[in-house]
Design an enzyme around this catalytic site. Structure first.
Site, PDB file in Angstrom:
ATOM      1  N   ARG A   1       0.809  -1.224   0.000  1.00  0.00           N
ATOM      2  CA  ARG A   1       0.000   0.000   0.000  1.00  0.00           C
ATOM      3  C   ARG A   1       0.841   1.273   0.000  1.00  0.00           C
ATOM      4  NH1 ARG A   1      -2.764  -3.866  -0.874  1.00  0.00           N
ATOM      5  NH2 ARG A   1      -4.915  -4.229  -0.133  1.00  0.00           N
ATOM      6  N   LEU A   2       2.097   1.162  -0.376  1.00  0.00           N
ATOM      7  CA  LEU A   2       2.970   2.340  -0.450  1.00  0.00           C
ATOM      8  C   LEU A   2       2.893   2.916  -1.863  1.00  0.00           C
ATOM      9  CD1 LEU A   2       5.985   1.038   1.643  1.00  0.00           C
ATOM     10  CD2 LEU A   2       4.088   2.512   2.371  1.00  0.00           C
TER      11      LEU A   2
END
Length: 226
Positions: free
Chosen positions: A198-199
């Site tokens: 989720r970066l």
């Protein structure tokens, strides 16, 4: 309750070094990429589906999905009944947000700005290129108003088909006065690229001067936290 299925985003990401000084080349390329992928792999079922958010006069937000049918350096746009919910919202408050999302590609574009009506020449040209049934539908549907039932809409379609039969001509159905289009004059254009854990990459063009999406002097770029 079924367990939530999770998967990591295996996107290519996006780096500042890949971006031109104005957002238009990336907008055009990403939309083209989505259309090509639909033709080749079929996992982008409607590459032109764009979610459009408006706010009515009472401050209530509304969102719906329409089709991206106008795209130039002036901005993204769509066509609609001007008396629809979105049309009435935009008469009360022209501020608008819109988003193109392609989950299979781990990509999205977000637009924020002001809606401006397209000129009648542009609207007429597009309307005359629509299929006959869609042109009739623009007359038959009192978009967003309550309907007693499906038969009400079908009866209206039949009546307009009798009034304006399909002759194969582009002008066999006249342009309704209540039908038009909008272009989003953007103040922000965000490119979202999914990454692992989720970066994600979020690179945003923010307006800093007058100019369209192709004008390098009108924009600055900033990265935002995912």
């Amino acid at each position: 309750m079924q367990p939530i299925k999770r998967w990591d985003y295996a996107g290519e990401g996006l780096d500042e070094s890949e971006l031109p000084a104005a957002p238009w080349p990336v907008v055009e390329r990403w939309v083209d990429d989505a259309r090509i992928r639909q033709g080749e792999q079929g996992d982008v079922p409607e590459p032109d589906a764009i979610s459009v958010a408006t706010v009515d006069g009472a401050g209530q937000p509304h969102v719906r999905t329409v089709l991206l049918r106008y795209l130039t350096p002036a901005g993204p746009g769509f066509y609609t009944n001007l008396q629809s919910r979105k049309g009435l919202d935009l008469q009360a408050n022209p501020r608008i947000a819109a988003a193109l999302t392609w989950p299979a590609m781990y990509r999205a574009i977000r637009f924020v700005g002001t809606a401006e009506e397209l000129d009648r020449e542009t609207v007429t040209e597009y309307f005359q290129n629509r299929p006959y049934g869609s042109r009739i539908g623009a007359w038959a549907s009192r978009q967003s108003e309550p309907a007693a039932g499906r038969i009400e809409l079908e009866d209206a379609v039949a009546a307009y088909e009798r009034k304006w039969p399909d002759t194969g001509s582009a002008d066999d159905v006249p342009l309704p006065v209540h039908w038009g289009g909008y272009v989003v004059r953007c103040d922000e254009v965000e490119f979202w690229a999914g990454r692992a854990s989720r970066l994600h990459d979020r690179l945003v063009y923010v307006r800093c001067a007058d100019g369209d999406l192709s004008d390098p002097g009108a924009w600055r770029i900033e990265r935002r936290q995912p």
